[in-house]
Design an enzyme around this catalytic site. Structure first.
Site, PDB file in Angstrom:
ATOM      1  N   ARG A 249       0.856  -1.173   0.000  1.00  0.00           N
ATOM      2  CA  ARG A 249       0.000   0.000   0.000  1.00  0.00           C
ATOM      3  C   ARG A 249       0.901   1.234   0.000  1.00  0.00           C
ATOM      4  O   ARG A 249       1.443   1.623   1.029  1.00  0.00           O
ATOM      5  CB  ARG A 249      -0.887  -0.022   1.248  1.00  0.00           C
ATOM      6  CG  ARG A 249      -2.035   0.972   1.226  1.00  0.00           C
ATOM      7  CD  ARG A 249      -2.642   1.097   2.611  1.00  0.00           C
ATOM      8  NE  ARG A 249      -1.758   1.873   3.482  1.00  0.00           N
ATOM      9  CZ  ARG A 249      -1.576   1.622   4.770  1.00  0.00           C
ATOM     10  NH1 ARG A 249      -2.148   0.601   5.345  1.00  0.00           N
ATOM     11  NH2 ARG A 249      -0.779   2.407   5.486  1.00  0.00           N
ATOM     12  N   HIS A 253      -3.688   4.224   4.643  1.00  0.00           N
ATOM     13  CA  HIS A 253      -4.799   3.262   4.726  1.00  0.00           C
ATOM     14  C   HIS A 253      -6.082   3.906   4.215  1.00  0.00           C
ATOM     15  O   HIS A 253      -6.795   3.348   3.384  1.00  0.00           O
ATOM     16  CB  HIS A 253      -4.971   2.797   6.168  1.00  0.00           C
ATOM     17  CG  HIS A 253      -6.180   1.953   6.391  1.00  0.00           C
ATOM     18  ND1 HIS A 253      -6.294   0.669   5.897  1.00  0.00           N
ATOM     19  CD2 HIS A 253      -7.327   2.210   7.046  1.00  0.00           C
ATOM     20  CE1 HIS A 253      -7.474   0.171   6.234  1.00  0.00           C
ATOM     21  NE2 HIS A 253      -8.122   1.085   6.923  1.00  0.00           N
ATOM     22  N   TYR A 262       4.190   5.193  11.336  1.00  0.00           N
ATOM     23  CA  TYR A 262       4.457   3.800  11.697  1.00  0.00           C
ATOM     24  C   TYR A 262       5.296   3.025  10.688  1.00  0.00           C
ATOM     25  O   TYR A 262       5.580   1.856  10.893  1.00  0.00           O
ATOM     26  CB  TYR A 262       3.136   3.049  11.946  1.00  0.00           C
ATOM     27  CG  TYR A 262       2.124   3.126  10.810  1.00  0.00           C
ATOM     28  CD1 TYR A 262       2.221   2.287   9.699  1.00  0.00           C
ATOM     29  CD2 TYR A 262       1.066   4.023  10.861  1.00  0.00           C
ATOM     30  CE1 TYR A 262       1.296   2.347   8.680  1.00  0.00           C
ATOM     31  CE2 TYR A 262       0.130   4.091   9.834  1.00  0.00           C
ATOM     32  CZ  TYR A 262       0.248   3.257   8.749  1.00  0.00           C
ATOM     33  OH  TYR A 262      -0.671   3.332   7.725  1.00  0.00           O
TER      34      TYR A 262
END
Length: 352
Positions: A249, A253, A262
């Site tokens: 990805r 998100h 993160y």
């Protein structure tokens, strides 16, 4: 990393695989490239619309175009697809108007398209629930004696949901004609894949009694070939298959997420070098199957698509308050009609 099925290298070199082969014409490869570019352009425009306050939210597919276009183009007309909420590329392959997708995220429709018209179900926000829907539909197809197959899309995070395990069990026991297509983009929001499983996800299938295969999710040729075979096996009575498309990805998100909190910039940059569109372009150019005129024409078409979906998105009418009662049941429902009448009377009380 476990061996994965790959038919096109990151440099655009065509390679063979003993179990999965595919014979594509130059026109078909050009068509796949066009799909990839247009789907990405639509996704980019949707992100921009959200950032400008025109959509409430958007779940980008950036980086996952090959997994979606490859699997989407493997579907036969009669096959049914059950998406999650990120399968914009599959929707494109099934002929769904991109603006219908935007309508849901803009909050002006419950779904925006007829699943029966496109054999593409409505988006499912409840994580993993669509896998059970898909298996139930597949069992119905099986009992009707139809030769269609069903595909269920979900992510690596959804693989930890109980619904997915239950779907695997039912599909296996009843030998349902369903393909489970897991897009492992390696991040379930901020949880890395190693927090989801101690083994590669495709190996979970063996515990339920059906085959699993890991494919290079950034290789549109391999995704097409592997999904096509899995669907063929389903149609011919060989039961379910789990396809794990190993991809990444590239973006957030959703537009409410900040992936920089993160994961590292180095990781993201490394995966950008494996761009699914760049390798198909390299294949076309390296084999002289397309020249500058073709690539320029596709880019021009992509720009027109972006402008068109933006214009039509902004023109979408806001629904009236009573729209919340529409499309809830397939037929008349006494309680719903009563509630709708009560609400209408309440609204009328504000009329000057």
């Amino acid at each position: 990393m476990p061996e994965l099925v790959r038919l096109l290298t990151e440099d655009g070199e065509r390679i063979e695989h003993p179990d999965y082969d595919i014979d594509l014409t130059a026109e078909e490869v050009r068509g796949l490239y066009r799909d990839l570019v247009l789907v990405r352009r639509f996704d980019t425009e949707a992100v921009a619309l959200q950032r400008q306050g025109e959509l409430g939210l958007w779940a980008s597919l950036l980086g996952q175009e090959a997994a979606q276009v490859g699997s989407g183009r493997a579907l036969a007309a009669g096959d049914m697809a059950f998406p999650s909420y990120r399968e914009h590329g599959v929707a494109w392959c099934r002929g769904v108007d991109p603006v219908a997708l935007l309508g849901m995220f803009r909050g002006v429709s419950h779904g925006g398209w007829d699943p029966r018209e496109h054999n593409f179900h409505l988006y499912t926000i409840v994580i993993g629930a669509q896998t059970l829907h898909a298996v139930g539909y597949a069992m119905g197809v099986q009992r009707d004696g139809d030769d269609a197959a069903v595909i269920a899309y979900f992510g690596d995070g959804a693989s930890s949901q109980g619904d997915v395990s239950e779907a695997f069990t039912w599909a296996s026991v009843f030998n349902a004609p369903v393909v489970f297509f897991c897009q492992n983009n390696q991040w379930a929001i901020s949880a890395p894949a190693e927090r989801q499983s101690r083994i590669p996800l495709y190996r979970r299938a063996s515990g339920f009694g059906f085959p699993g295969v890991r494919v290079d999710g950034n290789d549109v040729f391999a995704c097409l070939a592997v999904t096509r075979k899995a669907l063929k096996d389903a149609r011919e009575g060989r039961g379910p298959t789990l396809v794990e498309a190993f991809t990444y990805r590239m973006g957030a998100h959703t537009t409410s997420d900040d992936p920089a909190r993160y994961r590292t910039a180095e990781e993201s940059q490394a995966w950008r070098a494996r761009d699914p569109i760049a390798r198909v372009r390299a294949y076309l150019a390296g084999n002289r199957l397309a020249g500058p005129e073709f690539f320029e024409a596709v880019e021009a078409e992509a720009d027109l698509l972006g402008k068109d979906v933006r214009r039509r998105c902004l023109e979408l009418p806001d629904p009236g308050p009573a729209a919340m009662f529409e499309h809830i049941h397939s037929g008349r429902h006494a309680l719903l009609e009563e509630e709708s009448a009560q609400y209408a009377a309440y609204l009328d009380g504000f009329t000057l």
